[in-house]
Design an enzyme around this catalytic site. Structure first.
Site, PDB file in Angstrom:
ATOM      1  N   HIS A   1     -17.475 -10.379  29.224  1.00 20.88           N
ATOM      2  CA  HIS A   1     -17.898  -9.396  29.957  1.00 20.88           C
ATOM      3  C   HIS A   1     -18.477  -8.260  28.854  1.00 20.88           C
ATOM      4  CE1 HIS A   1     -17.869  -6.534  33.578  1.00 20.88           C
ATOM      5  NE2 HIS A   1     -17.240  -5.422  32.456  1.00 20.88           N
TER       6      HIS A   1
ATOM      7  N   GLU B   1     -20.184 -15.219  32.218  1.00 18.71           N
ATOM      8  CA  GLU B   1     -19.227 -14.527  33.089  1.00 18.71           C
ATOM      9  C   GLU B   1     -19.188 -14.975  34.282  1.00 18.71           C
ATOM     10  OE1 GLU B   1     -20.842 -10.447  33.721  1.00 18.71           O
ATOM     11  OE2 GLU B   1     -18.971  -9.823  34.033  1.00 18.71           O
TER      12      GLU B   1
ATOM     13  N   ASN C   1     -13.479 -34.481   5.855  1.00 20.03           N
ATOM     14  CA  ASN C   1     -13.370 -35.521   4.890  1.00 20.03           C
ATOM     15  C   ASN C   1     -11.724 -36.070   5.542  1.00 20.03           C
ATOM     16  OD1 ASN C   1     -14.600 -36.842   2.643  1.00 20.03           O
ATOM     17  ND2 ASN C   1     -15.083 -34.470   2.005  1.00 20.03           N
TER      18      ASN C   1
END
Lengths: 129, 688
Positions: free
Chosen positions: B52, B74, B409
């Protein structure tokens, strides 16, 4: 109360977003004889309101803890500011909250985002009234 | 763009970034809660509020695609918090995707290239599909028999009203908690009360009362929904001075609202205020945002002051030997001491301002772990500790990429597939631990997994294949040497090009990045048990402590954070192995390098190295070498300045600095020196 021409208008801006606060402050200060005090939360406003006089209050609705609606009720029930013009700020999706705020006694509302001129138009409307 | 406009834009960008980070944290909390079968309405509401705010902000600054994106998000979040749709994994994925998109838009707005308008449109389309899956709005329940004050109901936002209904629906009792707070300390007082209430129920709203008996106080009613008895709620708020009332139900035989605990607010809540009772209306926000370049500038000035101070010290040294000026010298010494202390305080003050918690990077990593682990079909538990450890902002920024690669990794190569793990008697979910802690002027970050560990045989094979090590050498390598092979180019790169770690990005890049930050990286591994990477970083690069040394009649400065230790040795300690000088340090062979040889500084054949000399042990990434020097002069804070064009390309020199007395001295680039010494073992002979 009667305002004399040339008086400066003391405005309290309650808004939890710093950028929004700066925006509103800059728009007012550049647009007219406004002295702006800002509060970053509803609590700060509760603290500020009883001890100073403001000619205009502008508050965001959606804030944590004390929301803008609660602030409207507080202002309208307070000795000092029950007559003070009050402008709400909200986003377009929050129409229901805005209506509640108007019912509680807010004088006008502004929908985010808005241009500085829109803010000034609304403000001059309610302050003259 | 005007200056003011530019400043406002910067303010917008940094606030937007903060909000996006908070939004991301909310999503992580939701994800965690969902996995544990919890649903915290407060977190959803916070996420809603974040989006918002972004919407309002981006609208002001005309960043339309951010406004569109947040507007649509929203709506989705509003439906979620009002319970119209459920939070499933797909929805959560979309929300996480939005974080990435937001960050992208911020990058573009900050002056990066690209336009994500198309991406945003696609994304909104997908959002709509989720949002339209929404369940029908349920029949609104009446107030469950509660007698609710209409004036209380009138100030509830739509969301608060929804939460009120949810609490009633869940059969919880409603309480009104009345408390009085000193105006000055209301934030703190309320926070305390909130934290007492949190374990017993949900705070639905706060109702400030305009009528207060005392000008200096604010009275507040808190509406709480709780599955607890009034006695339990009372016990929870005990000592706060708050009074608890049960909200009455119509059907129930008129339960009298009864104050239970009546106690004046504890005196600790009162705060000193000035006599008129006139309180400051200034904002209580205690923070300002500052461009880091301004701090760099301040730091530069501190550096200049440090140089000036060194100049004064030199004057003092000259004066103190002169008997005629004994008094003067003592006064100078006194002032110099005071000056030094203040300068140190100022320097650490500025450094402190630059510090940000590593949690910022860790949050980003959690998001990446989530995505990669799912793509790789592996379940990963990420355990983070020390997120509040602080480092220089610039270092934290530079850390996210290398850490991201390390984590990739771990997931791709370290953690085994679930079926393999089960067979090995390990829990199905792999664990990656990231921890950080401060040790003196360094921060140590550890990344460890409980995976398969490094395959030593395979590492050696690859290094030999690539011609990085010859077969004879490979036979003599210690385990540590073998593990360190992963930092050589091409060794850690997987053959199969997969989406994430297969883009030729290996651990060598990680090492380079860490080295650029004057960091040291170490690896340990145990087959079947996992791998641990330890990254040691200086806390800041803005101003560095340097060790000043002399070699071949010249003075050099080297960053103290690359210096591991310094030793005094005699010539007998030095041995020559394969035409290369080495010494033995605690059982390990330490290759030696000489500055005069690296920089071809003539010492002259007739003036051999002095019998007693010093070795400064320096480390870069996983390598350590000893630099032979003639003299250790001392430690000093320096600010490195870039070199003129003539010297800029000389390897091994990082820049210049003034050490007082207006003499410019060279600062050694330890990284380059170690690289050179390690890459070409015989090269130190080249210029001898």
């Amino acid at each position: 109360m009667a305002r004399m021409p040339g008086d400066r208008v003391r405005v309290l801006v309650v808004e939890d977003s710093a950028a929004m606060r700066s925006f509103v402050t800059a728009a007012l200060e550049q647009g007219g004889p406004f002295d702006v005090t800002t509060c970053g939360s509803g609590f700060e406003a509760l603290r500020a309101l009883p001890r100073a006089h403001f000619d205009l209050i502008i508050t965001d609705i959606n804030m944590p803890d004390i929301n803008g609606l609660e602030l409207v009720k507080f202002v309208r029930e307070s000795e000092r500011h029950r007559q003070t013009p009050l402008v709400l700020i909200s986003t377009d999706s929050r129409a229901a909250d805005r209506e509640r705020g108007m019912k509680l006694g807010a004088d006008a509302y502004l929908v985010k985002p808005f241009e500085p001129q829109q803010l000034l138009d609304i403000v001059s409307g309610v302050v003259k009234r | 763009v005007s200056d003011g406009g530019e400043k406002a834009l910067q303010e917008f960008l940094s606030e937007a970034q903060e909000i996006i980070e908070a939004f991301n944290r909310d999503l992580l909390a939701l994800d965690e809660g969902r996995a544990a079968g919890r649903f915290d309405p407060e977190v959803i509401n916070e996420a809603f509020r974040a989006v918002h705010s972004l919407k309002g902000l981006s609208g002001l600054f005309g960043v339309t695609r951010m406004t569109n994106l947040s507007h649509n998000l929203e709506n989705l979040l509003d439906s979620l918090r009002l319970g119209r749709i459920e939070l499933g994994p797909d929805t959560l994925d979309l929300l996480f995707e939005a974080v990435a998109l937001f960050n992208r838009i911020v990058g573009e707005t900050a002056g990066g290239s690209g336009d994500s308008t198309g991406l945003v449109e696609d994304f909104i389309e997908r959002l709509d599909r989720v949002a339209t899956k929404r369940a029908e709005v349920k029949e609104e329940l009446p107030w469950g028999g509660f007698e609710l004050d209409p004036s209380m109901l009138s100030v509830l936002t739509e969301y608060e009203e929804h939460r009120l209904r949810e609490n009633i629906k869940a059969g919880r009792a409603l309480y009104r908690i009345h408390a009085a707070f000193e105006l000055m300390t209301i934030d703190k007082g309320l926070d305390q009360l909130k934290s007492k209430l949190k374990p017993v129920g949900e705070v639905i709203t706060y109702l400030p009362s305009a009528e207060s008996a005392n000008e200096q106080q604010i009275e507040l009613d808190i509406v709480l929904g709780a599955a607890k008895s009034i006695e339990e709620v009372n016990a929870a708020v005990a000592g706060s001075g708050a009074r608890v009332f049960a909200l009455p139900k119509k059907a129930a035989a008129a339960v009298e609202a009864m104050p239970v605990v009546i106690a004046p607010p504890p005196p600790t809540l009162k705060m000193a205020r000035d006599d008129e009772g006139e309180l400051s209306l200034k904002s209580v926000a205690q923070t300002v945002r500052v461009d880091i370049r301004k701090l760099d500038h301040l730091m530069n000035i501190v550096g200049e002051l440090a140089i000036a101070k060194a100049g004064f010290s030199a004057i003092y040294d000259a004066v103190k030997t002169d008997r005629a000026h004994k008094k003067l010298a003592r006064a100078l010494q006194h002032e110099l001491k005071a000056f030094t202390r203040r300068l140190d305080e100022m320097q650490s003050g500025i450094l402190e301002v630059r510090m940000v918690p590593l949690g910022q990077v860790f949050d980003k990593l959690s998001r990446v772990v989530r995505k990669i682990s799912r793509d790789a079909g592996k379940e990963i538990r990420l355990v983070i500790s020390g997120a509040d450890t602080e480092l220089d902002k610039l270092i934290v920024e530079e850390l996210s990429d290398p850490l991201m690669h390390v984590i990739r990794n771990c997931i791709d190569h370290g953690i085994e597939r679930p079926e393999v793990r089960l067979k090995a008697g390990k829990p199905e979910a792999g664990t990656i631990g990231i921890s950080a802690e401060q040790r003196g002027n360094h921060v140590v970050i550890t990344v460890e997994d409980d995976g398969a560990g490094l395959d030593e045989k395979r590492l050696v094979e690859r290094a030999v294949e690539r011609g990085l090590v010859d077969v004879a050498q490979s036979g003599e390598m210690s385990r540590r040497d073998i593990f360190n092979l992963i930092f050589l180019p091409g060794v850690s790169t997987k053959e199969v090009v997969d989406e994430m770690s297969g883009r030729g990005v290996g651990m060598d890049v990680v090492k380079t990045n860490i080295a650029r930050l004057s960091g040291i990286i170490d690896v340990e591994s145990e087959p079947g048990q996992g791998t641990r990477l330890t990254i040691t970083l200086p806390i800041t690069l803005a101003i560095i402590q340097a060790l000043v040394v002399r070699a071949a009649g010249r003075t050099f400065a080297m960053p103290l954070n690359s210096v591991l230790e310094s030793l005094r040795i005699t010539r007998q300690d030095i041995a020559t192995v394969e035409r290369r000088e080495v010494m033995t340090l605690r059982g390990q062979t330490l290759p030696l390098a000489r500055l005069e040889r690296l920089f071809a500084l003539g010492r002259g054949e007739e003036a051999p190295a002095p019998p007693r000399q010093f070795v400064v042990v320096v480390g870069l990434a996983q390598h350590r070498i000893g630099l032979c020097v003639d003299e250790l002069v001392g430690q000093q804070d320096i600010v490195i300045k870039p070199l003129g064009r003539a010297l800029a390309s000389v390897p091994g020199i990082a820049g210049a600095t003034e050490l007082g007395g207006k003499k410019t001295e060279l600062v050694l680039d330890v990284a380059a020196i170690v690289e050179e010494a390690v890459a070409a073992p015989a090269s130190s002979e080249r210029v001898a």
